[in-house]
Enzyme design. Structure first.
Site, mmCIF file in Angstrom:
data_model
loop_
_atom_site.group_PDB
_atom_site.id
_atom_site.type_symbol
_atom_site.label_atom_id
_atom_site.label_comp_id
_atom_site.label_asym_id
_atom_site.label_seq_id
_atom_site.Cartn_x
_atom_site.Cartn_y
_atom_site.Cartn_z
ATOM 1 N N ASP A 225 -8.333 62.378 68.488
ATOM 2 C CA ASP A 225 -7.476 60.972 67.931
ATOM 3 C C ASP A 225 -7.761 61.150 67.330
ATOM 4 O OD1 ASP A 225 -6.762 60.190 70.514
ATOM 5 O OD2 ASP A 225 -7.297 59.063 71.423
ATOM 6 N N ASP A 380 1.091 56.347 78.301
ATOM 7 C CA ASP A 380 -0.221 56.092 78.469
ATOM 8 C C ASP A 380 -0.253 55.259 79.462
ATOM 9 O OD1 ASP A 380 -1.530 57.328 75.929
ATOM 10 O OD2 ASP A 380 0.328 55.767 74.785
HETATM 11 O O1 1PR Z 1 3.406 55.943 70.515
HETATM 12 O O2 1PR Z 1 4.434 58.134 69.969
HETATM 13 O O3 1PR Z 1 3.302 56.695 68.478
HETATM 14 O O4 1PR Z 1 2.769 58.736 70.244
HETATM 15 C C1 1PR Z 1 1.183 57.403 69.797
HETATM 16 C C2 1PR Z 1 -0.152 58.425 70.829
HETATM 17 O O5 1PR Z 1 -0.753 57.755 69.916
HETATM 18 C C3 1PR Z 1 0.513 58.505 71.841
HETATM 19 O O6 1PR Z 1 0.367 59.430 72.790
HETATM 20 C C4 1PR Z 1 -0.552 57.927 73.045
HETATM 21 O O7 1PR Z 1 -1.425 58.517 73.649
HETATM 22 C C5 1PR Z 1 -1.737 57.741 71.103
HETATM 23 N N1 1PR Z 1 -3.039 56.798 71.445
HETATM 24 C C6 1PR Z 1 -2.157 55.062 70.750
HETATM 25 N N2 1PR Z 1 -3.269 54.434 71.069
HETATM 26 C C7 1PR Z 1 -4.861 55.184 71.771
HETATM 27 C C8 1PR Z 1 -5.886 54.809 71.191
HETATM 28 O O8 1PR Z 1 -6.881 55.574 72.345
HETATM 29 N N3 1PR Z 1 -6.243 53.825 71.442
HETATM 30 N N4 1PR Z 1 -4.699 57.482 71.949
HETATM 31 C C9 1PR Z 1 -3.844 56.805 71.780
HETATM 32 C C10 1PR Z 1 -4.886 58.301 73.047
HETATM 33 C C11 1PR Z 1 -5.811 59.332 74.690
HETATM 34 C C12 1PR Z 1 -6.373 60.390 74.510
HETATM 35 C C13 1PR Z 1 -8.217 60.952 74.885
HETATM 36 C C14 1PR Z 1 -8.281 60.915 76.259
HETATM 37 C C15 1PR Z 1 -8.933 62.176 76.603
HETATM 38 N N5 1PR Z 1 -6.346 58.925 73.405
HETATM 39 O O9 1PR Z 1 -5.478 60.988 73.553
HETATM 40 O O10 1PR Z 1 -7.625 61.515 73.940
HETATM 41 O O11 1PR Z 1 -7.708 59.953 77.080
HETATM 42 O O12 1PR Z 1 -10.107 60.379 76.258
HETATM 43 P P1 1PR Z 1 -11.947 61.170 77.037
HETATM 44 O O13 1PR Z 1 -11.817 62.523 77.593
HETATM 45 O O14 1PR Z 1 -12.426 60.779 75.632
HETATM 46 O O15 1PR Z 1 -11.552 60.374 78.220
HETATM 47 P P2 1PR Z 1 3.420 57.188 69.982
#
Ligand code: 1PR
Length: 526
Positions: A225, A380
């Site tokens: 991320d 999400d």
């Molecule tokens: O909506 O098309 O602009 O895409 C934004 C992207 O950013 C989406 O794929 C969304 O999932 C991701 N995103 C947005 N905000 C966050 C955040 O964390 N605040 N991250 C985010 C999503 C989730 C996974 C993470 C897993 C594993 N992160 O990518 O890596 O949950 O984590 P873990 O193994 O530590 O539990 P758009």
């Protein structure tokens, strides 16, 4: 000197990087004569067959290519580049004027397994060829395709691969050869194969062989991320249930390019970058993400996915950019797949409401040009607890395997946009089904309740979504130890599992996950 045929779609940068890494020099075909002047020609292709054939015809490449092939000069087609050697594809029965060097056609997989066939699979070697010199019998290569060859002449088959049934995964006749898999994305073994093509003086196969390879491996994916921290530096961060701040500051877990390289070296099967604040910015101005991809793809030879902010834009001068423009720039910079989050929710809601495909959504446009396999939908969701099925109001209801905070027995998984900041009246299963219908090739299934918790993957969610679609599903969020990976593969049909925090914090190395999975009898690429 290698000549590369780039017809404008797919990720040629990876092939360029791989050839350069091997010390080869490269020239791009810019006009038909360049084809006949080539010493060795590589033709990589990903995406849509019809699109490829149309461009080859428009650019007047068909005739020089046929002449080159008939003269038995060294040619290596990758994926669609190999399929173009045949007479036509089921993807387009009508107009196509393909190269027709080999007799036979390209057909869609007819299987109950997920299509596209995505991941690391083995090869059964049928001929002894210098192209495969030094390739271990248990090697796996990276595949990503929905169509496969059906050659008329069995003597051109170099390898087959098993995915439900045995299909032809590479062909060779004299100096003309091609692979369905992507050597430029297949780590060290793929580099060996490219080295063989580039370096061998005599490429001719020298007789039959019968070596049985391995089957499709479950994939272990590292996710980064990425966002700017308060100082404006691009960092890899990690949230707890999507909250990436700790005492007010954005958590900084390292630099994207160096972390990606580390994960490649540790054995990650794919790497995913999510630009988590992409919804705020205009990605074509957000050059750092493009730089990250360019730099990463110089040293990382496994598939790269990029997500965040992929949608249509109008800039401050009123100039419009389509999601396809944004995706095209990412593909040119080294991405193999793009991932769409927020925009997919809006598009799916509109599609479900009207039942009509506009053909204009990001999913439809990008999959039409780059192929379904290049479009990942990042979901999400978070649990919405209900006391009774009626309260779910038609959303895909799940009888939860654990009770809710107020002892609720049921839940549904509510979609969110903008990184969980807003919820929508749509459930994750309906979103996945709609996106598959619109042309998505894979689902990246996060879960806000589990993200960063180390509590294990959300099996209820994964089973509900995986059972509703026929495209591969990547389980994400909550991995805390090796056993969570075996659990998700044993208790769901997910094709891949993704983790972030445990890898970034060096709590569990990727190698330990693979060793554990292998000990449990789950096939993995070592
Ligand atoms: O909506 O098309 O602009 O895409 C934004 C992207 O950013 C989406 O794929 C969304 O999932 C991701 N995103 C947005 N905000 C966050 C955040 O964390 N605040 N991250 C985010 C999503 C989730 C996974 C993470 C897993 C594993 N992160 O990518 O890596 O949950 O984590 P873990 O193994 O530590 O539990 P758009």
């Amino acid at each position: 000197m290698i000549t590369l045929l780039d017809y404008g779609a797919g990720n040629v940068r990876s092939v360029i990087n791989a050839v350069e890494k091997l010390g080869g020099s490269l020239k791009l075909v810019t006009k038909p004569e360049d084809i006949l002047n080539a010493e060795k020609l590589i033709f990589p292709g990903v995406g849509n067959y019809i699109n490829m054939i149309q461009i080859l015809n428009q650019k007047k490449y068909i005739e020089p290519l046929r002449e080159y092939l008939e003269a038995d000069r060294p040619f290596f087609g990758i994926c669609l580049g190999m399929q173009a050697l045949f007479q036509g594809s089921e993807e387009d029965f009508s107009t196509n004027e393909s190269l027709g060097f080999f007799k036979g056609r390209v057909e869609r997989f007819k299987t109950d397994l997920a299509v596209p066939h995505i991941g690391w699979n083995g090869i059964n070697i049928k001929q002894k060829s210098p192209l495969l010199a030094g390739v271990e019998h248990d090697a796996r290569f990276y595949f990503v395709h929905s169509y496969h060859l059906v050659p008329e002449d069995p003597s051109v088959v170099l390898t087959t691969t098993t995915y439900d049934y045995e299909f032809v995964s590479s062909v060779q006749k004299g100096n003309v050869m091609g692979t369905q898999f992507h050597p430029e994305k297949s780590g060290k073994v793929g580099m060996q194969l490219l080295k063989n093509f580039i370096g061998s003086k005599d490429l001719h196969a020298s007789g039959p062989m019968a070596i049985q390879g391995k089957g499709l491996a479950k994939r272990v994916i590292a996710c980064l991320d990425v966002r700017s921290n308060d100082e404006g530096d691009l960092v890899v961060t990690k949230g707890d249930q999507y909250d990436v701040r700790d005492k007010g500051d954005v958590r900084n877990l390292g630099r994207p390019v160096s972390l990606a390289k580390r994960y490649y070296e540790e054995g990650a099967d794919e790497i995913t970058f999510l630009n988590i604040t992409g919804f705020r910015d205009f990605p074509l101005k957000d050059m750092p993400m493009i730089k990250v991809l360019e730099e990463t793809s110089k040293n990382v030879f496994v598939p790269l996915t990029i997500g965040g902010g992929i949608r249509d834009y109008t800039d401050s001068n009123g100039q419009g950019y389509s999601a396809l423009d944004v995706a095209a720039q990412y593909f040119r910079s080294g991405a193999d797949k793009i991932s769409i989050g927020s925009d997919a929710v809006d598009v799916a809601q509109a599609y479900i409401a009207t039942g009509e495909k506009t053909g204009k959504s990001a999913i439809e446009q990008i999959s039409r040009v780059y192929g379904n396999q290049a479009v990942v939908i990042s979901i999400d969701p978070k649990r919405a607890w209900v006391d009774s099925p009626e309260e779910a109001k038609g959303h895909h209801l799940i009888k939860s395997s654990e009770p809710g905070p107020e002892a609720q027995a049921y839940c549904w998984y509510q979609c969110t946009v903008q990184g969980g900041r807003q919820t929508r009246d749509l459930d994750a299963v309906a979103l996945a089904v709609a996106c598959e219908a619109l042309g998505a090739g894979e689902i990246l299934l996060n879960c806000i309740d589990r993200d960063g918790t180390n509590a294990g993957f959300d099996l209820d969610l994964i089973n509900a979504v995986r059972n509703a679609v026929s495209i591969p599903v990547i389980a994400s969020s909550g991995a805390g130890c090796e056993a969570h990976f075996s659990q998700v593969f044993e208790e769901t049909n997910a094709e891949a599992a993704l983790a972030a925090g445990i890898f970034h914090r060096k709590e569990v190395p990727i190698g330990a996950v693979k060793t554990h999975l292998a000990q449990r009898g789950i096939e993995v690429r070592q």
